[in-house]
Design an enzyme around this catalytic site. Structure first.
Site, PDB file in Angstrom:
ATOM      1  N   CYS A  91       7.624   4.938  11.032  1.00 16.93           N
ATOM      2  CA  CYS A  91       8.183   4.204   9.899  1.00 16.93           C
ATOM      3  C   CYS A  91       9.712   4.224   9.868  1.00 16.93           C
ATOM      4  O   CYS A  91      10.330   3.504   9.073  1.00 16.93           O
ATOM      5  CB  CYS A  91       7.640   4.766   8.595  1.00 16.93           C
ATOM      6  SG  CYS A  91       5.845   4.673   8.452  1.00 16.93           S
ATOM      7  N   CYS A 235       0.931   3.395  -3.989  1.00 20.02           N
ATOM      8  CA  CYS A 235       0.895   3.376  -2.527  1.00 20.02           C
ATOM      9  C   CYS A 235       1.438   2.060  -1.985  1.00 20.02           C
ATOM     10  O   CYS A 235       1.174   0.985  -2.546  1.00 20.02           O
ATOM     11  CB  CYS A 235      -0.533   3.574  -2.032  1.00 20.02           C
ATOM     12  SG  CYS A 235      -1.315   5.101  -2.588  1.00 20.02           S
ATOM     13  N   ILE A 238      -0.098  -3.214   2.625  1.00 27.03           N
ATOM     14  CA  ILE A 238      -0.065  -3.728   3.987  1.00 27.03           C
ATOM     15  C   ILE A 238       0.586  -5.108   3.975  1.00 27.03           C
ATOM     16  O   ILE A 238       0.224  -5.980   3.182  1.00 27.03           O
ATOM     17  CB  ILE A 238      -1.491  -3.833   4.572  1.00 27.03           C
ATOM     18  CG1 ILE A 238      -2.143  -2.457   4.650  1.00 27.03           C
ATOM     19  CG2 ILE A 238      -1.479  -4.510   5.931  1.00 27.03           C
ATOM     20  CD1 ILE A 238      -1.445  -1.490   5.578  1.00 27.03           C
ATOM     21  N   HIS A 360       6.038  -2.546   2.927  1.00 29.86           N
ATOM     22  CA  HIS A 360       6.344  -1.575   3.980  1.00 29.86           C
ATOM     23  C   HIS A 360       5.833  -2.031   5.348  1.00 29.86           C
ATOM     24  O   HIS A 360       4.946  -1.404   5.922  1.00 29.86           O
ATOM     25  CB  HIS A 360       5.734  -0.231   3.583  1.00 29.86           C
ATOM     26  CG  HIS A 360       5.988   0.889   4.533  1.00 29.86           C
ATOM     27  ND1 HIS A 360       7.112   0.970   5.335  1.00 29.86           N
ATOM     28  CD2 HIS A 360       5.250   2.009   4.816  1.00 29.86           C
ATOM     29  CE1 HIS A 360       7.052   2.069   6.066  1.00 29.86           C
ATOM     30  NE2 HIS A 360       5.932   2.709   5.779  1.00 29.86           N
TER      31      HIS A 360
END
Length: 416
Positions: A91, A235, A238, A360
């Site tokens: 990441c 969280c 995707i 992300h």
């Protein structure tokens, strides 16, 4: 030490882009960065750095940057014979590409260097690609050791480590980190929810964010459970996207038009560190990276006006505020709960919406953080603008080793 500047930065919208290829995303990010720097072509670019983790799962390994930029070379949009370097670092991949371009200019080997991070995680026709990509983020032949470490911590805090098929293992390791923090310091699920809601509300103001809706702490708590204490709203989702930047020397900057010079942002400090299986009471790797960056910049946490931190889950903002020395260890929950990291607070954090709202796309994340901070330092962030911001910090972590990441990056930017 030679001064290095960001003269152009851009991020695509982060979302599920089933109709866009890697090449489409790269083109948009590259041309957007040129436009932001006031350049019609990239004729002066001397090197390019591309960060990506997942193209191999779509059929292109090794020369990923060359594959994406060859069409741009043939169209006369990207200069010929420019070396392209491919990097991958979980990441923190985009931050690693940034470091390569920064070192180019810092060393004096180049006057203008380009960096880009790009990722496609959404794969409706082959969802196993997404799982396969994330499974590369830990030491695969040490899977049993990672599980044993999580179980050891779980025994301390009275909680089982139970990875699920409906999520990546990272959500479960972050959940265990949160449980340990709650056990050790009294941090609450409500405090995590306060940070998550704050970031979703920032994200609602960011046209490039994947999630653009407001939330309350209560609605965050009521969202679908993922891995206690984490709910879905805590969280990162995707998605796909790309982000890029152009870095140059002071000598090159002085030759550019005044309107470009006035928007340039100086790179004041950079720090990287590596992860390890550590004793739980010892600071994490972000502390080491941050201290390096503070020393290089001759600045401290008290000088930071706005920050972007790697909140793959909303617990991370609590923890990273401690590691970055924004508040004492163990008080991150209270720090976020107090409103210090929100609009009008002492140190606004994740004005982009953070990873939980902005999104992300793994290989693009670090450069998207830097693009947001450049926007803040230029005073161009609109409704999410931090008034008078002059110094900004980005923290980007990647992978997992035990109870921390495998790599961490901290970059400090300063308004010229």
């Amino acid at each position: 030490m030679r001064d290095v500047y960001v003269v152009g930065a851009y991020t695509t919208a982060f979302k599920k882009h089933p109709g866009m290829s890697f090449a489409d995303l790269a083109r948009e990010a590259y041309l957007g960065t040129l436009a932001d720097a006031g350049m019609k072509t990239g004729a002066d670019i001397e090197a390019g750095w591309l960060g990506n983790c997942g193209m191999g799962f779509w059929g292109q390994n090794s020369i990923r940057a060359q594959a994406l930029f060859q069409p741009l070379v043939e169209e006369g949009l990207f200069p010929e014979r420019v070396p392209m370097f491919n990097v991958e670092n979980a990441c923190a991949t985009a931050s690693t590409a940034f470091m390569g371009a920064w070192k180019d200019v810092l060393a004096g080997t180049h006057e203008l260097s380009f960096c880009i991070g790009i990722e496609k995680l959404f794969s409706p026709e082959a969802p196993e690609r997404t799982a396969s990509l994330f499974n590369q983020g830990y030491i695969t032949d040490q899977h049993d050791r990672l599980v044993a470490e999580m179980n050891r911590v779980g025994e301390m805090v009275g909680a089982r480590f139970e990875p699920g098929d409906d999520r990546t293992i990272f959500m479960d390791t972050y959940a265990m980190q949160a449980k340990w923090h709650m056990w050790k310091y009294g941090t609450t699920q409500e405090q995590i929810a306060i940070g998550a809601a704050k970031n979703h509300n920032y994200g609602s103001l960011n046209e490039k964010a994947q999630y653009r809706f407001q939330m309350t702490p209560q609605s965050v708590l009521e969202d679908r459970p993922v891995s206690y204490p984490l709910t879905r709203a805590m969280c990162a989702p995707i998605g796909d996207g790309a982000a890029a930047a152009l870095l140059c020397s002071k000598e090159y900057l002085e030759k550019l038009p005044k309107r470009v010079r006035e928007r340039a942002v100086r790179i004041a400090g950079v720090g990287f560190s590596g992860g390890m299986y550590r004793e739980l009471d010892k600071p994490g790797l972000t502390r080491a990276a941050a201290d390096k960056a503070y020393r290089m910049a001759s600045l401290g946490p008290q000088d930071i006006d706005v920050a972007e931190v790697h909140d793959a889950t909303s617990f991370c903002e609590i923890y990273q505020c401690e590691m970055l020395r924004f508040c004492p260890e163990g008080e991150g929950g209270k720090f976020v709960e107090s409103g210090a990291t929100g609009p009008g607070g002492r140190l606004p954090v994740n004005t982009s919406g953070g990873l939980v709202s902005k999104g992300h796309p793994v290989g693009a994340t670090g450069l998207s953080m830097l693009a947001e901070l450049a926007t803040q330092l230029r005073g161009e962030a609109g409704q999410r603008q931090v008034k008078g911001a002059e110094v900004a910090l980005a923290e980007n972590g990647g992978g997992v080793i035990g109870m921390e990441e495998a790599v961490a990056s901290v970059v400090i930017l300063q308004r010229v």
